[in-house]
Design an enzyme around this catalytic site. Structure first.
Site, PDB file in Angstrom:
ATOM      1  CE  LYS A 272      42.555  36.474  30.549  1.00  0.00           C
ATOM      2  NZ  LYS A 272      43.247  35.336  29.875  1.00  0.00           N
TER       3      LYS A 272
ATOM      4  CE1 TYR B 100      38.310  38.428  44.986  1.00  0.00           C
ATOM      5  CE2 TYR B 100      38.641  39.494  47.107  1.00  0.00           C
ATOM      6  CZ  TYR B 100      37.839  38.787  46.241  1.00  0.00           C
ATOM      7  OH  TYR B 100      36.564  38.441  46.613  1.00  0.00           O
TER       8      TYR B 100
ATOM      9  CE  LYS C 173      35.446  40.158  43.372  1.00  0.00           C
ATOM     10  NZ  LYS C 173      34.318  39.547  42.650  1.00  0.00           N
TER      11      LYS C 173
END
Length: 327
Positions: free
Chosen positions: A92, A146, A150
């Site tokens: 989020k 993760y 990104k």
């Protein structure tokens, strides 16, 4: 006076950026929901008339009164321990948080720099990694929350640049270390130093042949400063290309700390990258930047910081309450 918003301001890197921009004469607005950040990293700034702090989650609507010249988006869990515990919040903040801040930058006509990561390269099939490499990422693996946060962050930032003409900068951070790292956040340097200072054996995952390249925080901050003030909107690697195996690095830590711990080996986590080394040709050419602090000096300064911690801080394991953030 230039005004800058720094998200993730109470974190390791965010707090050093607050220091740098205050020192450069900026008015700094720090923002953090303190899910992984710590106010002790910025409490020395609370008395500064050119600093203010907002306790806020950037995945909610972000409002900052007055003009903004720049935004640095550094809000995100960054260690495996954290993003494995709060995977949805990690996604989020990379998606909704970045969207909110890009919208704010558009309204304020501010330049925005987003903190991406070398993890967009996944477990790389080329070495060293250049900005043109698309990566080798397992989207549904444990690290995917993760890595993909990104990668999406980069994509939406570039979309705002091309569609709205927003001034954007994309930073790809390679392993960075220095004072204010959390002792038990799962990253290799604080993990090794913490184990050495507590008299524990050093834990190496796999056979230790995997490599990392460590950049001291002052060098990283200088690279960020130069990228923000450059005219380049494509991704730029900022890291130290001095590569070392994890096994050799563990031996360096034992020598640095003067301890006699052994190295013990545990299974390698799924999708853990086997090689990590930045190609920094773009940073050299476009920013005139390259790291100045060698690993020996940087590790000495980092070790002095950790050695200054109280026995209670060294002994404790961090158990942050993530319950309220899991949704």
């Amino acid at each position: 006076m230039k005004r800058i918003l720094i998200t993730g301001a109470a974190g390791f890197l965010g707090s050093h950026l607050c220091d740098r921009f205050i020192a450069e004469g900026y008015y700094v607005i720090g923002m953090d929901n303190l899910i992984t950040g710590d106010l002790k990293n910025i409490e020395h700034l609370f008395k500064d008339k050119n600093f203010e702090f907002y306790h806020h989650d950037v995945t909610k609507f972000v409002h900052v009164p007055g003009k903004l010249d720049y935004i640095l988006h550094f809000a995100s869990p960054a260690s495996p321990i954290d993003y494995l515990k709060i995977p949805i919040q990690t996604l989020k903040v990379g998606a909704m948080g970045t969207h909110n801040l890009l919208g704010l930058a558009r309204v304020k006509k501010a330049r925005i720099l987003i903190a991406s990561t070398s993890e967009v390269y996944g477990d790389p099939l080329i070495h060293p990694q250049t900005e043109e490499y698309y990566g080798n990422v397992n989207t549904i693996g444990p690290r995917g929350v993760y890595d993909e946060a990104k990668r999406y962050q980069e994509a939406i930032t570039m979309a705002y640049h091309t569609f709205h003409g927003l001034e954007t900068r994309i930073l790809r951070i390679f392993n960075t270390y220095g004072p204010r790292m959390r002792l038990n956040d799962g990253r290799v340097i604080p993990a090794f130093i913490g184990q050495a200072l507590r008299g524990e054996d050093l834990t190496v995952f796999g056979d230790g042949s995997q490599t990392r390249s460590f950049c001291y925080v002052d060098d990283q901050v200088e690279g960020i400063w130069r990228l923000l003030h450059s005219d380049y909107h494509f991704p730029v690697n900022i890291g130290n290309p001095d590569e070392i195996t994890i096994k050799d690095f563990a031996e360096e830590i034992i020598k640095l700390t003067g301890t006699d711990q052994k190295i013990i080996y545990k299974p390698l986590p799924k999708d853990d990258p086997m090689q990590r080394q930045p190609n920094i040709d773009k940073a050299k050419e476009i920013l005139g930047w390259e790291p100045k602090v060698g690993r020996a000096e940087g590790m000495r300064l980092t070790y002095e910081y950790f050695k200054s911690l109280s026995p209670e801080e060294l002994a404790k394991e961090e158990h942050k309450d993530f319950t309220k953030f899991i949704n």
